[in-house]
Design a protein around this motif. Sequence first.
Motif, PDB file in Angstrom:
ATOM      1  N   ARG A 125      45.682  39.553  42.071  1.00 36.93           N
ATOM      2  CA  ARG A 125      44.479  38.905  42.594  1.00 36.93           C
ATOM      3  C   ARG A 125      43.314  39.159  41.641  1.00 36.93           C
ATOM      4  O   ARG A 125      43.201  40.245  41.075  1.00 36.93           O
ATOM      5  CB  ARG A 125      44.122  39.452  43.972  1.00 36.93           C
ATOM      6  CG  ARG A 125      45.198  39.298  45.026  1.00 36.93           C
ATOM      7  CD  ARG A 125      44.848  40.083  46.286  1.00 36.93           C
ATOM      8  NE  ARG A 125      45.882  39.994  47.317  1.00 36.93           N
ATOM      9  CZ  ARG A 125      45.921  40.766  48.395  1.00 36.93           C
ATOM     10  NH1 ARG A 125      44.981  41.677  48.593  1.00 36.93           N
ATOM     11  NH2 ARG A 125      46.894  40.629  49.280  1.00 36.93           N
ATOM     12  N   GLY A 126      42.454  38.194  41.514  1.00 31.67           N
ATOM     13  CA  GLY A 126      41.240  38.389  40.741  1.00 31.67           C
ATOM     14  C   GLY A 126      40.205  39.114  41.578  1.00 31.67           C
ATOM     15  O   GLY A 126      40.002  38.781  42.750  1.00 31.67           O
ATOM     16  N   ASN A 127      39.589  40.139  41.005  1.00 26.68           N
ATOM     17  CA  ASN A 127      38.535  40.894  41.697  1.00 26.68           C
ATOM     18  C   ASN A 127      38.992  41.464  43.044  1.00 26.68           C
ATOM     19  O   ASN A 127      38.186  41.634  43.971  1.00 26.68           O
ATOM     20  CB  ASN A 127      37.302  40.006  41.915  1.00 26.68           C
ATOM     21  CG  ASN A 127      36.645  39.627  40.607  1.00 26.68           C
ATOM     22  OD1 ASN A 127      36.214  40.487  39.842  1.00 26.68           O
ATOM     23  ND2 ASN A 127      36.590  38.328  40.324  1.00 26.68           N
ATOM     24  N   SER A 128      40.269  41.716  43.189  1.00 29.92           N
ATOM     25  CA  SER A 128      40.839  42.272  44.430  1.00 29.92           C
ATOM     26  C   SER A 128      40.609  41.365  45.628  1.00 29.92           C
ATOM     27  O   SER A 128      40.624  41.814  46.771  1.00 29.92           O
ATOM     28  CB  SER A 128      40.247  43.661  44.723  1.00 29.92           C
ATOM     29  OG  SER A 128      40.425  44.533  43.636  1.00 29.92           O
ATOM     30  N   SER A 129      40.393  40.105  45.384  1.00 31.49           N
ATOM     31  CA  SER A 129      40.053  39.160  46.458  1.00 31.49           C
ATOM     32  C   SER A 129      41.235  38.277  46.832  1.00 31.49           C
ATOM     33  O   SER A 129      41.902  37.709  45.963  1.00 31.49           O
ATOM     34  CB  SER A 129      38.882  38.267  46.026  1.00 31.49           C
ATOM     35  OG  SER A 129      38.642  37.261  46.978  1.00 31.49           O
ATOM     36  N   ARG A 130      41.473  38.141  48.124  1.00 28.53           N
ATOM     37  CA  ARG A 130      42.550  37.276  48.593  1.00 28.53           C
ATOM     38  C   ARG A 130      42.244  35.802  48.342  1.00 28.53           C
ATOM     39  O   ARG A 130      43.133  34.947  48.458  1.00 28.53           O
ATOM     40  CB  ARG A 130      42.794  37.509  50.082  1.00 28.53           C
ATOM     41  CG  ARG A 130      43.385  38.888  50.383  1.00 28.53           C
ATOM     42  CD  ARG A 130      43.683  39.051  51.861  1.00 28.53           C
ATOM     43  NE  ARG A 130      44.267  40.354  52.140  1.00 28.53           N
ATOM     44  CZ  ARG A 130      44.615  40.774  53.347  1.00 28.53           C
ATOM     45  NH1 ARG A 130      44.429  39.979  54.399  1.00 28.53           N
ATOM     46  NH2 ARG A 130      45.141  41.972  53.518  1.00 28.53           N
ATOM     47  N   SER A 131      41.009  35.509  48.011  1.00 29.46           N
ATOM     48  CA  SER A 131      40.644  34.125  47.695  1.00 29.46           C
ATOM     49  C   SER A 131      40.884  33.806  46.219  1.00 29.46           C
ATOM     50  O   SER A 131      40.715  32.672  45.794  1.00 29.46           O
ATOM     51  CB  SER A 131      39.173  33.873  48.038  1.00 29.46           C
ATOM     52  OG  SER A 131      38.322  34.649  47.220  1.00 29.46           O
ATOM     53  N   GLU A 132      41.267  34.803  45.445  1.00 28.27           N
ATOM     54  CA  GLU A 132      41.533  34.601  44.014  1.00 28.27           C
ATOM     55  C   GLU A 132      42.965  35.002  43.691  1.00 28.27           C
ATOM     56  O   GLU A 132      43.231  35.882  42.884  1.00 28.27           O
ATOM     57  CB  GLU A 132      40.548  35.410  43.161  1.00 28.27           C
ATOM     58  CG  GLU A 132      39.105  34.984  43.311  1.00 28.27           C
ATOM     59  CD  GLU A 132      38.181  35.713  42.357  1.00 28.27           C
ATOM     60  OE1 GLU A 132      38.546  35.876  41.175  1.00 28.27           O
ATOM     61  OE2 GLU A 132      37.097  36.147  42.797  1.00 28.27           O
ATOM     62  N   ILE A 133      43.904  34.345  44.348  1.00 28.42           N
ATOM     63  CA  ILE A 133      45.326  34.634  44.166  1.00 28.42           C
ATOM     64  C   ILE A 133      45.801  34.112  42.811  1.00 28.42           C
ATOM     65  O   ILE A 133      45.529  32.969  42.447  1.00 28.42           O
ATOM     66  CB  ILE A 133      46.149  33.988  45.297  1.00 28.42           C
ATOM     67  CG1 ILE A 133      45.762  34.595  46.642  1.00 28.42           C
ATOM     68  CG2 ILE A 133      47.643  34.158  45.047  1.00 28.42           C
ATOM     69  CD1 ILE A 133      46.337  33.853  47.824  1.00 28.42           C
ATOM     70  N   ARG A 134      46.490  34.940  42.080  1.00 27.78           N
ATOM     71  CA  ARG A 134      47.074  34.533  40.798  1.00 27.78           C
ATOM     72  C   ARG A 134      48.533  34.114  41.012  1.00 27.78           C
ATOM     73  O   ARG A 134      49.230  34.668  41.871  1.00 27.78           O
ATOM     74  CB  ARG A 134      47.019  35.684  39.793  1.00 27.78           C
ATOM     75  CG  ARG A 134      45.649  36.290  39.539  1.00 27.78           C
ATOM     76  CD  ARG A 134      44.621  35.274  39.150  1.00 27.78           C
ATOM     77  NE  ARG A 134      43.420  35.894  38.591  1.00 27.78           N
ATOM     78  CZ  ARG A 134      42.193  35.442  38.760  1.00 27.78           C
ATOM     79  NH1 ARG A 134      41.993  34.353  39.496  1.00 27.78           N
ATOM     80  NH2 ARG A 134      41.160  36.041  38.205  1.00 27.78           N
TER      81      ARG A 134
END
Length: 234
Positions: free
Chosen positions: A112-121
């Motif tokens: 994840r980007g920035n430990s955010s669930r909204s930024e899934i890789r």
Amino acid sequence: MNSPYNGKFKVTQRFKGSAHDGLDIVGIDSKEIHSTVNGTVERAGWENSADKKQGFGLYVRIKKENTVDRYYYGHLSEIKVKVGQKVKISDIIGIEGNTGKSTGPHCHYCARGNSSRSEIRDICAISGIPNALGVYDDGYRPNKKSVSEIAKEVLDGKWGNGEERRKKLTDAGYNYLKVQAEVNKLASKKTNEAIAKEVIAGKWGNGNDRKNRLTKAGYDYAAIQKIVNNTRSK
């Protein structure tokens, strides 16, 4: 392919974006979980120590160096690293388990980007692991030379450079990323002569303490001690 396992492993749950943000994978040849990035350990423990059935259970989170991306290794039975520890590709960070919200032994592997669930890789695109159920192999072979041995051969010029090196190592069944990480590690080490000067300056202790410290750091104690003795006898 760059997986958290060495050797064969099985994908038991596909990557589905927000519906399932990573891959569920089970080790076949080994249950050891290895770091797939160079970075720093940010979390190493229970997601919720008050409710050990929640989420990832025992897990490790690593911040990949020079990025905002965090890599997660969940549902472990044992953790082998500590918060703040620097790790490299192929370092052992834990053991596969069945902790947290899990129905069987496996590792949930995601980023994840920035430990955010909204930024899934897209972990499949990143790792090269197919997004399909089945058994795969990341190229490691226990009966072949060790990663350290191959890395030394690379430094001696036996495997070429750039894409040529990558192809040769991959065709021979080795994990290119793990070998290259070891090459970088070995290349950054000081020479025996430089370490011998530090020994003479008193930076490595004496007797068995010196021997243990040098060996643990990956240096050839006998070779360094010989240089020290020859220097002092002049």
